[in-house]
Design a protein around this motif. Structure first.
Motif, PDB file in Angstrom:
ATOM      1  N   ALA A  87      -5.472  25.657 -24.928  1.00 43.15           N
ATOM      2  CA  ALA A  87      -6.690  25.581 -23.740  1.00 43.15           C
ATOM      3  C   ALA A  87      -7.476  26.924 -24.697  1.00 43.15           C
ATOM      4  CB  ALA A  87      -5.651  26.299 -22.267  1.00 43.15           C
ATOM      5  N   MET A  88      -6.524  28.356 -24.792  1.00 46.54           N
ATOM      6  CA  MET A  88      -7.585  29.064 -25.186  1.00 46.54           C
ATOM      7  C   MET A  88      -8.695  28.954 -26.729  1.00 46.54           C
ATOM      8  SD  MET A  88      -6.560  32.256 -23.965  1.00 46.54           S
ATOM      9  CE  MET A  88      -6.301  30.441 -22.254  1.00 46.54           C
ATOM     10  N   ALA A  89      -8.608  27.356 -27.243  1.00 43.23           N
ATOM     11  CA  ALA A  89      -9.364  26.986 -28.362  1.00 43.23           C
ATOM     12  C   ALA A  89     -10.479  26.201 -27.257  1.00 43.23           C
ATOM     13  CB  ALA A  89      -8.897  26.121 -28.967  1.00 43.23           C
ATOM     14  N   LEU A  90     -10.748  25.504 -26.464  1.00 51.87           N
ATOM     15  CA  LEU A  90     -11.828  24.754 -25.568  1.00 51.87           C
ATOM     16  C   LEU A  90     -12.578  25.843 -24.481  1.00 51.87           C
ATOM     17  CD1 LEU A  90      -9.913  22.077 -24.367  1.00 51.87           C
ATOM     18  CD2 LEU A  90     -11.126  22.095 -25.791  1.00 51.87           C
ATOM     19  N   THR A  91     -11.560  27.331 -24.431  1.00 52.13           N
ATOM     20  CA  THR A  91     -12.772  28.396 -23.228  1.00 52.13           C
ATOM     21  C   THR A  91     -13.797  28.911 -24.404  1.00 52.13           C
ATOM     22  OG1 THR A  91     -10.488  29.022 -22.077  1.00 52.13           O
ATOM     23  CG2 THR A  91     -12.218  30.095 -22.339  1.00 52.13           C
ATOM     24  N   VAL A 123     -20.970  39.528 -21.491  1.00 55.20           N
ATOM     25  CA  VAL A 123     -19.913  39.314 -20.899  1.00 55.20           C
ATOM     26  C   VAL A 123     -19.861  37.390 -21.239  1.00 55.20           C
ATOM     27  CG1 VAL A 123     -18.674  38.519 -18.753  1.00 55.20           C
ATOM     28  CG2 VAL A 123     -19.841  40.376 -18.966  1.00 55.20           C
ATOM     29  N   ARG A 124     -20.202  36.514 -21.621  1.00 59.97           N
ATOM     30  CA  ARG A 124     -20.133  35.443 -22.129  1.00 59.97           C
ATOM     31  C   ARG A 124     -19.627  35.054 -23.863  1.00 59.97           C
ATOM     32  NH1 ARG A 124     -21.592  31.315 -19.550  1.00 59.97           N
ATOM     33  NH2 ARG A 124     -23.254  31.592 -17.420  1.00 59.97           N
ATOM     34  N   VAL A 125     -19.483  36.366 -24.833  1.00 58.74           N
ATOM     35  CA  VAL A 125     -19.292  36.365 -25.805  1.00 58.74           C
ATOM     36  C   VAL A 125     -18.452  36.986 -26.403  1.00 58.74           C
ATOM     37  CG1 VAL A 125     -20.118  37.584 -27.602  1.00 58.74           C
ATOM     38  CG2 VAL A 125     -21.718  36.291 -27.091  1.00 58.74           C
ATOM     39  N   GLY A 126     -17.327  38.510 -24.607  1.00 57.20           N
ATOM     40  CA  GLY A 126     -16.694  38.695 -25.124  1.00 57.20           C
ATOM     41  C   GLY A 126     -15.853  37.715 -24.429  1.00 57.20           C
ATOM     42  N   ALA A 127     -16.286  37.136 -23.421  1.00 58.96           N
ATOM     43  CA  ALA A 127     -15.029  36.274 -23.472  1.00 58.96           C
ATOM     44  C   ALA A 127     -14.513  34.815 -24.114  1.00 58.96           C
ATOM     45  CB  ALA A 127     -15.244  35.379 -21.911  1.00 58.96           C
ATOM     46  N   ALA A 128     -15.517  34.137 -25.048  1.00 56.52           N
ATOM     47  CA  ALA A 128     -15.498  33.740 -26.589  1.00 56.52           C
ATOM     48  C   ALA A 128     -14.248  34.613 -26.820  1.00 56.52           C
ATOM     49  CB  ALA A 128     -16.820  33.436 -27.093  1.00 56.52           C
ATOM     50  N   LEU A 129     -14.679  35.771 -27.246  1.00 52.41           N
ATOM     51  CA  LEU A 129     -13.660  36.592 -28.005  1.00 52.41           C
ATOM     52  C   LEU A 129     -12.144  36.892 -27.410  1.00 52.41           C
ATOM     53  CD1 LEU A 129     -16.594  39.261 -29.380  1.00 52.41           C
ATOM     54  CD2 LEU A 129     -15.218  37.479 -30.722  1.00 52.41           C
ATOM     55  N   ALA A 130     -11.864  36.824 -26.343  1.00 49.54           N
ATOM     56  CA  ALA A 130     -10.620  37.256 -26.188  1.00 49.54           C
ATOM     57  C   ALA A 130     -10.224  36.427 -25.883  1.00 49.54           C
ATOM     58  CB  ALA A 130     -11.599  37.415 -24.379  1.00 49.54           C
ATOM     59  N   ALA A 131     -10.629  34.989 -25.705  1.00 53.91           N
ATOM     60  CA  ALA A 131     -10.189  33.515 -26.220  1.00 53.91           C
ATOM     61  C   ALA A 131      -9.454  33.458 -28.136  1.00 53.91           C
ATOM     62  CB  ALA A 131     -10.858  32.643 -25.475  1.00 53.91           C
ATOM     63  N   LEU A 132     -11.052  33.923 -28.290  1.00 53.63           N
ATOM     64  CA  LEU A 132     -10.263  33.859 -29.668  1.00 53.63           C
ATOM     65  C   LEU A 132      -9.319  34.831 -29.659  1.00 53.63           C
ATOM     66  CD1 LEU A 132     -13.365  33.745 -31.804  1.00 53.63           C
ATOM     67  CD2 LEU A 132     -11.811  32.572 -31.591  1.00 53.63           C
ATOM     68  N   TRP A 187     -21.214  26.876 -26.919  1.00 53.44           N
ATOM     69  CA  TRP A 187     -21.568  25.906 -26.712  1.00 53.44           C
ATOM     70  C   TRP A 187     -20.704  24.978 -25.713  1.00 53.44           C
ATOM     71  CZ3 TRP A 187     -23.025  23.620 -32.381  1.00 53.44           C
ATOM     72  CH2 TRP A 187     -24.078  22.690 -32.212  1.00 53.44           C
ATOM     73  N   PRO A 188     -21.352  24.669 -25.199  1.00 50.11           N
ATOM     74  CA  PRO A 188     -20.394  23.885 -23.497  1.00 50.11           C
ATOM     75  C   PRO A 188     -20.958  22.426 -23.598  1.00 50.11           C
ATOM     76  CG  PRO A 188     -21.897  25.704 -22.458  1.00 50.11           C
ATOM     77  CD  PRO A 188     -22.377  25.972 -23.652  1.00 50.11           C
ATOM     78  N   GLN A 203     -20.615  21.230 -26.712  1.00 48.64           N
ATOM     79  CA  GLN A 203     -19.703  20.395 -27.540  1.00 48.64           C
ATOM     80  C   GLN A 203     -18.383  21.437 -27.575  1.00 48.64           C
ATOM     81  OE1 GLN A 203     -20.503  18.058 -30.168  1.00 48.64           O
ATOM     82  NE2 GLN A 203     -22.831  17.675 -29.088  1.00 48.64           N
ATOM     83  N   ALA A 204     -18.128  21.869 -26.696  1.00 53.58           N
ATOM     84  CA  ALA A 204     -16.473  22.746 -26.557  1.00 53.58           C
ATOM     85  C   ALA A 204     -15.681  22.064 -27.221  1.00 53.58           C
ATOM     86  CB  ALA A 204     -16.330  22.582 -24.936  1.00 53.58           C
ATOM     87  N   HIS A 205     -15.491  20.614 -27.566  1.00 59.22           N
ATOM     88  CA  HIS A 205     -14.094  20.006 -28.414  1.00 59.22           C
ATOM     89  C   HIS A 205     -14.638  21.114 -29.559  1.00 59.22           C
ATOM     90  CE1 HIS A 205     -12.099  18.061 -24.568  1.00 59.22           C
ATOM     91  NE2 HIS A 205     -13.721  18.295 -24.278  1.00 59.22           N
ATOM     92  N   ALA A 206     -15.999  20.194 -30.839  1.00 59.30           N
ATOM     93  CA  ALA A 206     -16.281  20.519 -31.376  1.00 59.30           C
ATOM     94  C   ALA A 206     -15.865  21.924 -32.212  1.00 59.30           C
ATOM     95  CB  ALA A 206     -16.975  20.136 -32.395  1.00 59.30           C
ATOM     96  N   VAL A 207     -16.432  23.049 -31.086  1.00 64.16           N
ATOM     97  CA  VAL A 207     -16.479  24.417 -30.940  1.00 64.16           C
ATOM     98  C   VAL A 207     -14.951  25.031 -31.334  1.00 64.16           C
ATOM     99  CG1 VAL A 207     -16.508  26.273 -30.481  1.00 64.16           C
ATOM    100  CG2 VAL A 207     -18.467  24.679 -30.143  1.00 64.16           C
ATOM    101  N   ALA A 208     -14.166  24.597 -30.434  1.00 66.48           N
ATOM    102  CA  ALA A 208     -12.419  24.250 -30.157  1.00 66.48           C
ATOM    103  C   ALA A 208     -11.673  24.302 -31.368  1.00 66.48           C
ATOM    104  CB  ALA A 208     -11.933  23.561 -28.781  1.00 66.48           C
TER     105      ALA A 208
END
Length: 424
Positions: A113-117, A278-287, A123-124, A126-131
């Motif tokens: 779930a975090m990887a998909l976030t 905020v978008r970058v922050g959300a991605a970093l938080a998930a990472l 990159w909505p 290509q979400a699976h590839a980025v995950a």
């Protein structure tokens, strides 16, 4: 009480104690201050309405009880595995196994779930590839040593805290705040508040990652009991500040309807420049959450492999990097596969039931401690256990059924293994 089997000849069995209180606190913060705060506020507001802050307080109360129980147990049993070890030592081998099974399965789903976030924010399309790429990259980081993982987590936590602080400041200075939105209205029901607490609880759940790293912490009897409450207290202050500010700007109804609450709050506050941040922050938080989850799942896998509940080859520790490298590679491969083939909604509910079962066993284990072994006041594990069970059954029926089935499969596998061992 049970004893752990001796390692196979030539297989390194001991991890290295390298983490102090600051490192342990940062790993806990990286687990808690993750994607949950970016994603859980809206569904919690839909459930509780103006009772959102009460739900947050209830989630924090259960988290505090769980944290206190986990800290006392981790100080007494400073080995990798967390509640898998505590349940085994205090309640018996089966309950330890069930806790480990619930943790590994549930948190593996959380990893996906975090990887998909990460993928959905960066990159909505290509979400699976980025995950999958995120899982591979972070598995490589954890493979090269837990100290490097702590350094990366510290950087991520710093950035995420800065982003959340920016949202708070923008909200408070926007002139759109309305303190009446913090008042509890008729839209708040008891059941809705409990459901909101269940949704918000998982944003606090990362403190257990400190306990699962017990074998890599210096002076664990001192470090772990200090690190867990510090990390939890910092997280509660951050979450409360963010929740209050978003409510002041959007109101309960606006927050409930928001697809991305912090992004919507930034827009409503007139801080459009903050939206990509905020978008970058959300991605970093998930990472950050993903990194800590991989650490925790691989350490519990290591502990279960040592006891032959999982293939014993997974108990190997890398001679140079001093990490459970085989366990980490297996966890990374399973998570990458799940991230490539599932979606976020399908993984969150499945994970939630397992995590609450894990913490319920932790509280039951703490209940058995005598005062001489540092037992907390009995009310703490009692409230923690009851809270875990109540929150588990506020989940959707499909999540409860799926989680119960998975736990039953684990129990059957344990029984088959024991029967085979007796016949052999």
């Amino acid at each position: 009480m049970s004893s752990r089997p001796s390692p196979a000849p030539g297989v390194p069995d001991e991890l290295q104690r390298r983490l102090g209180v600051p490192d342990a606190v940062v790993i806990g913060l990286g687990s808690m201050i993750g994607a949950g705060i970016f994603a859980s506020l809206a569904p919690a507001a839909r459930a509780a309405g103006s009772g959102l802050l009460i739900g947050l307080a209830l989630a924090a109360l259960v988290a505090y009880c769980n944290a206190t129980s986990s800290a006392r147990l981790a100080a007494l049993y400073p080995a990798s595995g967390g509640t898998y070890v505590y349940g085994r030592e205090r309640l018996g081998e089966f309950w330890g196994y069930l806790a480990g099974w619930a943790f590994v399965v549930g948190k593996t789903a959380s990893c996906a779930a975090m990887a998909l976030t990460v993928g959905s924010y960066l990159w909505p399309g290509q979400a699976h590839a980025v995950a999958v790429a995120a899982v591979v990259a972070l598995t490589a980081v954890t493979y090269t040593g837990v100290q490097k993982s702590a350094v990366v987590t510290r950087l991520i936590v710093s950035v995420v805290l800065a982003v959340l602080a920016a949202v708070v400041v923008a909200s408070l200075t926007s002139g759109l705040t309305d303190t009446t939105r913090l008042e509890v209205g008729s839209d708040a029901t008891f059941g809705g508040v409990l459901q909101a607490a269940g949704l918000l609880f998982f944003a606090f759940a990362g403190y257990a990652r400190i306990a699962t790293l017990g074998e890599e912490v210096r002076d664990p009897a001192r470090t772990i009991p200090r690190a867990i409450p510090i990390a939890l207290a910092i997280t509660l202050v951050v979450y409360a500040a963010v929740a209050v500010c978003v409510l002041l700007v959007l109101g309960p109804n606006g927050l409930a309807a928001a697809a991305a609450p912090l992004t919507d709050a930034a827009k409503a506050a007139g801080a459009d420049w903050l939206v990509p941040v905020v978008r970058v922050g959300a991605a970093l938080a998930a990472l950050g959450s993903l990194l800590a989850l991989i650490l925790g799942v691989s350490r519990t896998t290591l502990a279960m492999a040592r006891d032959h509940h999982l293939p014993h080859a997974l108990a190997a520790v890398h001679p140079k990097f001093k990490v459970p490298h085989r366990a980490e590679l297996l966890v990374g491969a399973v998570v990458a596969t799940a991230a490539a083939t599932t979606d976020v909604r399908g993984t969150i509910g499945f994970s939630s039931f397992g995590v609450l079962a894990y913490y319920a066993i932790a509280n039951a284990s703490a209940w058995t401690l005598p005062p001489a072994e540092g037992r907390p006041a009995r009310i703490i594990p009692a409230v923690g256990l009851a809270g875990c069970l109540v929150l588990a059954f506020t989940l959707p029926v499909s999540s409860v059924v799926a989680g119960a089935v998975v736990l039953a499969i684990g129990a059957v596998a344990y029984a088959v293994r024991r029967l085979s061992a007796r016949q052999g």
